[in-house]
Scaffold this active site. Structure first.
Site, PDB file in Angstrom:
ATOM      1  N   LYS A  11       0.851  -1.203   0.000  1.00  0.00           N
ATOM      2  CA  LYS A  11       0.000   0.000   0.000  1.00  0.00           C
ATOM      3  C   LYS A  11       0.881   1.246   0.000  1.00  0.00           C
ATOM      4  O   LYS A  11       1.861   1.319   0.765  1.00  0.00           O
ATOM      5  CB  LYS A  11      -0.887  -0.028   1.246  1.00  0.00           C
ATOM      6  CG  LYS A  11      -1.946   1.072   1.317  1.00  0.00           C
ATOM      7  CD  LYS A  11      -2.805   0.895   2.570  1.00  0.00           C
ATOM      8  CE  LYS A  11      -3.946   1.876   2.652  1.00  0.00           C
ATOM      9  NZ  LYS A  11      -4.769   1.700   3.864  1.00  0.00           N
ATOM     10  N   SER A  62      -9.755   1.448   2.852  1.00  0.00           N
ATOM     11  CA  SER A  62      -8.921   2.244   1.980  1.00  0.00           C
ATOM     12  C   SER A  62      -7.844   1.451   1.242  1.00  0.00           C
ATOM     13  O   SER A  62      -7.309   1.932   0.245  1.00  0.00           O
ATOM     14  CB  SER A  62      -8.235   3.352   2.786  1.00  0.00           C
ATOM     15  OG  SER A  62      -7.364   2.783   3.749  1.00  0.00           O
ATOM     16  N   SER A 112      -9.773  -0.868   7.143  1.00  0.00           N
ATOM     17  CA  SER A 112      -9.214  -0.761   5.787  1.00  0.00           C
ATOM     18  C   SER A 112      -8.498  -1.986   5.254  1.00  0.00           C
ATOM     19  O   SER A 112      -8.133  -2.009   4.076  1.00  0.00           O
ATOM     20  CB  SER A 112      -8.273   0.432   5.693  1.00  0.00           C
ATOM     21  OG  SER A 112      -9.027   1.588   5.492  1.00  0.00           O
TER      22      SER A 112
HETATM   23  N1  GLN Z   1     -13.346   3.528   6.272  1.00  0.00           N
HETATM   24  C1  GLN Z   1     -12.555   3.963   7.394  1.00  0.00           C
HETATM   25  C2  GLN Z   1     -12.273   5.430   7.292  1.00  0.00           C
HETATM   26  O1  GLN Z   1     -12.565   5.997   6.275  1.00  0.00           O
HETATM   27  C3  GLN Z   1     -11.343   3.125   7.500  1.00  0.00           C
HETATM   28  C4  GLN Z   1     -10.063   3.761   7.160  1.00  0.00           C
HETATM   29  C5  GLN Z   1      -8.867   2.924   7.474  1.00  0.00           C
HETATM   30  O2  GLN Z   1      -8.944   1.894   8.139  1.00  0.00           O
HETATM   31  N2  GLN Z   1      -7.739   3.419   7.052  1.00  0.00           N
HETATM   32  O3  GLN Z   1     -11.766   6.024   8.194  1.00  0.00           O
END
Ligand code: GLN
Length: 489
Positions: free
Chosen positions: A78, A153, A177
């Site tokens: 990532k 994400s 995420s």
């Molecule tokens: N969907 C969550 C957010 O937007 C998760 C983000 C993450 O785990 N980086 O904060």
């Protein structure tokens, strides 16, 4: 079968027996990326030359008789994790030309293990999102249905494993995420306990919940990657000193293999929390989870109804604490030390405004504003302090539950992958995506999303859905054992 389709375990056996080379394996992954990524857009950058050079080195080590689990195994990472000499953009314009000056601890460990970095994967800008649509470089498409999101994400990392572009990938999980995109793409996604894996070199989003973890094709492969990247790190004071277990060994041997007559989960109690199975839950998702529960029962586990009464506060608490930490963590992107710098500014204030105004996308700005607001003098007590107090109640919920059960089973997401654009303009709908995943994040608990079968979508397609298992802190071993049972069936 093409080499890129192998699991880590299968490829490892072929590598150490000399049946295949790391170069051939790496070339097979690179070819798959070239073939598929025009449509999927999982990758932001590929480092072909470096990867092939690393593969040759791995082959030399294999020839010398080295047998490390990840030696010669290609992976993607990532683009929010620092990789020395390669661009690390965090999916943001503000870091468009930023080249990382050092490797994150996890990358260092993977390098030492001889894993082959193929490149960097797409993500929601600074990991803010649940669909990968917030990337400044365009969305990633779900390999199983190109009109749908891969989740987020870490959508690029999940899509890359699903499309067999690599044998595993790294993601980060702050509030789901890793788990939610794993669910949407039909792969395994493991979020380790907070502090189990070093965050050094991970661009901070919410420092109190951020954790790096793997996407893989099997639970066993997740164990191999976790074993390699976990451990205490002098460069991250929140890492814990507990020894890293041999998660892979715990998953094989005794009665974990295919012997039908033994019950590998005998005596293990698994909680079924009523708050995650409300009547409005899609009955297809419910059906897949009931099947998962039956599989665990058949392996000897006892399913027990439990209650986590503070579940409904997890999303609201998460969306107070997360923006607060984001507004503070992202203050460093001021155009002075690194990244985009707007030079038309007339004074310092104007310089900040222009740089951050041009460099950050709408979701990042929304979170910086929300966080700054809830941390401001008049609102700190009313929002931030209260959210922290309720966070403790959420943690206590889990502690009470784990006095009665060993693991908790829930859906990872209330539904399968949605269509690109379907809720891109509805931040609230996007935040509600996190309903089943934020609790474990706020409590720092390890959790895994395992493929739990297919459910039909509104247009008659079949898309995967994940079953989430949550364990007490640092109990990754028992999490992975149960995960392996789910996959076997
Ligand atoms: N969907 C969550 C957010 O937007 C998760 C983000 C993450 O785990 N980086 O904060």
């Amino acid at each position: 079968m093409n080499l890129n389709e192998l699991t880590i375990k299968e490829a490892h056996q072929k590598l150490i027996s000399g049946e295949i080379s790391s170069r051939a394996l790496t070339e097979s992954c690179l070819a798959q990326i070239k073939k598929e990524d025009k449509n999927i857009h999982a990758c932001l950058a590929i480092c072909e030359e470096e990867a092939l050079a690393a593969a040759d080195k791995a082959d030399a080590r294999l020839k010398m008789g080295e047998t490390g689990d990840l030696l010669g195994i290609p992976y993607l990472c990532k683009d929010i994790i620092m990789t020395k000499g390669l661009k690390t953009t965090a999916g943001s314009k503000i870091l468009e030309n930023y080249v990382a000056p050092y490797d994150a601890t996890v990358i260092k460990k993977l390098n030492e293990a001889g894993a082959i970095l193929l490149g960097k994967t797409n993500l929601d800008e600074f990991a803010h999102g649940a669909s990968t649509e917030n990337s400044a470089y365009g969305p990633t498409h779900n390999p199983l249905d190109l009109e749908r999101v891969p989740g987020g994400s870490s959508g690029g990392s999940a899509a890359a494993v699903a499309a067999k572009m690599c044998l595993f990938s790294l993601g980060s999980d702050t509030g789901g995420s890793i788990r939610q995109p794993a669910s949407f793409c039909g792969v395994v996604g493991l979020k380790p306990s907070y502090g189990r894996v070093s965050r050094f070199g991970l661009l901070s989003m919410t420092s109190s919940t951020d954790v790096i973890g793997p996407f893989t094709k099997s639970a066993y492969d997740a164990a191999l990657v976790l074993k390699t990247i976990a451990g205490v790190d002098a460069l991250d004071a929140t890492t814990v000193p507990e020894v890293v277990e041999h998660y892979d060994k715990i998953m094989t041997g005794d009665n974990m293999e295919n012997n039908q007559s033994t019950k590998p989960l005998a005596g293990i109690k698994i909680g079924w929390p009523e708050e995650y199975f409300l009547p409005e839950l899609d009955f297809n998702v419910l059906a897949r989870l009931q099947e998962a529960a039956a599989t665990l029962e058949a392996a000897g586990a006892i399913i027990k109804k439990i209650s986590l009464p503070y579940t409904k506060y997890a999303v609201p608490v998460y969306y107070i604490i997360t923006p607060s930490e984001i507004s503070s963590n992202l203050a460093r992107f001021d155009g002075i030390g690194w990244g985009l710098a707007k030079d038309e500014a007339v004074n310092l204030q104007d310089f900040y405004k222009q740089t951050r105004g041009a460099g950050f996308g709408p979701e990042v700005k929304r979170r910086v504003m929300l966080g700054t607001y809830v941390l401001s003098a008049g609102y700190y007590d009313a929002y931030y302090k209260r959210a922290q107090a309720v966070r403790t109640l959420i943690l206590e919920d889990f502690n009470k539950a784990f006095a009665e059960v060993d693991l908790i089973l829930t859906p990872t997401s209330p539904h399968p992958a949605f269509k690109i654009g379907q809720q891109a303009n509805d931040p609230l709908a996007m935040y509600l995506e996190d309903v089943f995943v934020t609790g474990a994040s706020l409590a720092g608990l390890p959790a895994i999303s395992m493929p739990a079968g297919l459910v039909s979508t509104e247009d008659g397609n079949n898309m995967p859905i994940g079953a989430q298992l949550i364990a007490p802190r640092l109990q990754e071993a028992s999490l992975l054992r149960a995960a392996k049972i789910l996959e076997k069936n």
